[in-house]
Design a protein around this motif. Structure first.
Motif, mmCIF file in Angstrom:
data_model
loop_
_atom_site.group_PDB
_atom_site.id
_atom_site.type_symbol
_atom_site.label_atom_id
_atom_site.label_comp_id
_atom_site.label_asym_id
_atom_site.label_seq_id
_atom_site.Cartn_x
_atom_site.Cartn_y
_atom_site.Cartn_z
ATOM 1 N N GLN A 417 27.935 -12.049 60.613
ATOM 2 C CA GLN A 417 28.880 -10.989 60.298
ATOM 3 C C GLN A 417 28.407 -9.675 60.899
ATOM 4 N N THR A 418 29.353 -8.823 61.217
ATOM 5 C CA THR A 418 29.021 -7.484 61.705
ATOM 6 C C THR A 418 29.205 -6.491 60.560
ATOM 7 N N ARG A 419 28.296 -5.546 60.474
ATOM 8 C CA ARG A 419 28.365 -4.517 59.427
ATOM 9 C C ARG A 419 28.349 -3.155 60.101
ATOM 10 N N ARG A 420 29.219 -2.264 59.631
ATOM 11 C CA ARG A 420 29.376 -0.965 60.265
ATOM 12 C C ARG A 420 28.411 0.088 59.725
ATOM 13 N N PHE A 421 27.460 -0.337 58.918
ATOM 14 C CA PHE A 421 26.460 0.612 58.422
ATOM 15 C C PHE A 421 25.135 -0.111 58.265
ATOM 16 N N ARG A 422 24.049 0.631 58.201
ATOM 17 C CA ARG A 422 22.726 0.066 57.989
ATOM 18 C C ARG A 422 22.008 0.905 56.926
ATOM 19 N N TYR A 423 21.253 0.234 56.054
ATOM 20 C CA TYR A 423 20.515 0.935 55.013
ATOM 21 C C TYR A 423 19.291 1.630 55.601
ATOM 22 N N PRO A 424 18.775 2.634 54.901
ATOM 23 C CA PRO A 424 17.537 3.283 55.356
ATOM 24 C C PRO A 424 16.389 2.272 55.394
ATOM 25 N N GLU A 425 15.499 2.454 56.317
ATOM 26 C CA GLU A 425 14.379 1.521 56.509
ATOM 27 C C GLU A 425 13.199 1.880 55.616
ATOM 28 N N GLU A 426 12.579 0.892 55.020
ATOM 29 C CA GLU A 426 11.345 1.071 54.258
ATOM 30 C C GLU A 426 10.492 -0.182 54.421
ATOM 31 N N ARG A 427 9.182 -0.030 54.535
ATOM 32 C CA ARG A 427 8.296 -1.147 54.819
ATOM 33 C C ARG A 427 7.418 -1.479 53.608
ATOM 34 N N PRO A 428 7.672 -2.568 52.897
ATOM 35 C CA PRO A 428 6.758 -3.018 51.846
ATOM 36 C C PRO A 428 5.485 -3.568 52.495
ATOM 37 N N LEU A 429 4.403 -3.592 51.728
ATOM 38 C CA LEU A 429 3.142 -4.109 52.232
ATOM 39 C C LEU A 429 3.212 -5.609 52.445
ATOM 40 N N VAL A 430 2.645 -6.064 53.536
ATOM 41 C CA VAL A 430 2.602 -7.482 53.867
ATOM 42 C C VAL A 430 1.153 -7.894 54.029
ATOM 43 N N GLY A 431 0.759 -8.979 53.375
ATOM 44 C CA GLY A 431 -0.598 -9.483 53.522
ATOM 45 C C GLY A 431 -1.557 -8.863 52.520
#
Length: 431
Positions: A417-431
């Protein structure tokens, strides 16, 4: 899915009939359901010895179910590739067709005809080789030799794994004229029609092969010969499997077992007597399985390879995932991860349930669950003694493992599907 369920139901009904079993034998509905599912899903796990329990009519029913299942899954997978190509946007569709060099909208009839031709040629050649060997090498009457040849040719090419002897193919462990044709038929059935379609057009020009073809052939060779080496080394001195064979026959037995983990299911040595190390190696090979749109099961070699490319790109810190000078779309990366993780979850849940309903230890249960989910058919000795509850669990795993990855992959590809908006980016800790 409905078509496969219908064929399973019909097969269950036919195998439940008194004429489907030998005199003095009886079949419960769960045994008939298990066997029909195993045949249609081209798995090969069995609760009864095929030759001793089922009559000639019952064996013919199993043969027909194997043929329908093998042809059906190759056709279904290939047609879904056509549907996916036709439902994509114009640019994506052109890129897909340029990459696969195989399918396009309107190719359904060509796909069905092509699958039928590949199946017929492979099974006829294998049946001819086996029939000649049974006739000349073992003195079987022509009718019986031909029947053995046809049955095991279909069983091998469809990756079904049913055999007409109580010990599967163990009595022929020293006969390359039996083992090699069967192993080659299993490998051929595990490549998939898209590969044959490309090879038919460009077999002399590897540079023009599609990425799918290159990955399938490359990974098949690596897993086939790497698995053969690993199994041969670990079982070299095992008196219960290869220890009593000559060095040449040990190598052939290791190659044969590695080929069967592609989803073949026949065995030339006693799988239940293998070491735990060999079971673990076999678990990995069975879980990966064969090529897409093939008669083989597992998560498929392309899925496994793409996971490797994703990991490699991340380790290198590259912004794009590429393979063979081709960039892998992000949607395909997510589809690959989804199929792999859901398959792991299916195996984990199936193993837990089997541990609850059967008295067997983890190593044997895990082997049996992966064999069922990967529609392989090799057994560590659990299936025959698993009881009704265990048989129902394995039946569900065979069906999920046969239909699940194919339909899930197509559904994910068609659900973009195509979406006409994107949420703000945030990076949770990995590892």
């Amino acid at each position: 899915m409905v078509a496969f369920l219908t064929v399973v139901a019909i097969g269950t009904g036919l195998l439940s009939m008194p004429m489907a079993v030998e005199a003095g034998e009886t079949t419960s509905w769960t045994s008939a359901l298990f066997t029909a599912t195993s045949a249609v899903c081209v798995t090969g796990l069995a609760v009864h010895d095929t030759a001793e329990h089922w009559s000639f009519f019952g064996e013919i029913v199993i043969l027909v179910l194997m043929q329908i299942g093998g042809f059906g899954i190759m056709t279904l997978s290939s047609i879904l590739a056509v549907v996916v190509s036709g439902r994509l946007g114009l640019r994506a569709r052109l890129n897909t067709q340029a990459e696969t060099k195989t399918f396009g909208p309107g190719d359904v009839r060509r796909v069905i005809t092509g699958v039928a031709k590949v199946t017929l040629v492979a099974e006829v050649l294998t049946a001819a080789a086996l029939t000649a060997r049974f006739l000349i090498g073992y003195g079987e009457p022509f009718g019986r030799a031909l029947y053995y040849g046809i049955f095991h040719s279909v069983s091998a090419f469809t990756n079904a794994g049913f055999a007409l002897w109580p010990d599967s193919i163990m009595r022929f462990v020293g006969d390359p004229w039996i083992c090699i044709p069967l192993a080659l038929a299993v490998v051929a059935g595990g490549l998939g029609f898209p590969v044959y379609a490309v090879l038919r057009q460009h077999w002399r020009r590897p540079a023009r092969w599609s990425l799918h073809t290159k990955i399938t052939l490359g990974m098949t060779a690596v897993l086939l010969f790497g698995g053969a080496l690993a199994i041969t080394v670990t079982e070299w001195n095992n008196p219960g499997t290869m220890g009593g064979l000559s060095p040449g026959l040990r190598i052939m037995a290791g190659f044969f077992h590695s080929a069967m983990t592609r989803s073949g299911g026949l065995n030339s040595v006693d799988t239940s007597q293998m070491s735990e190390n060999s079971w673990l190696i076999s678990d990995v090979l069975m879980f990966v399985g064969a090529g897409s749109a093939s008669t083989g099961g597992g998560i498929k070699v392309t899925t496994f390879a793409l996971l490797g490319y994703v990991i490699l790109a991340e380790l290198r810190g590259e912004p794009d995932v590429s393979a063979g000078r081709r960039r892998i779309p992000e949607q395909l990366q997510r589809q690959t991860l989804t199929i792999a993780l859901l398959s792991v979850a299916s195996v984990a849940v199936g193993t837990f349930v089997m541990m609850v309903v059967t008295p067997f230890k983890l190593d044997r249960v895990l082997f049996e669950v992966i064999s069922a989910f990967g529609t392989v058919g090799l057994s560590s000795g659990v299936t025959a003694q698993a009881g009704t509850a265990g048989h129902l669990v394995l039946t569900a795993l065979m069906f999920i493992g046969r239909i699940g990855p194919v339909t899930l992959g197509a559904a994910l590809a068609l659900h973009i599907q195509t979406r006409r908006f994107r949420y703000p980016e945030e990076r949770p800790l990995v590892g």
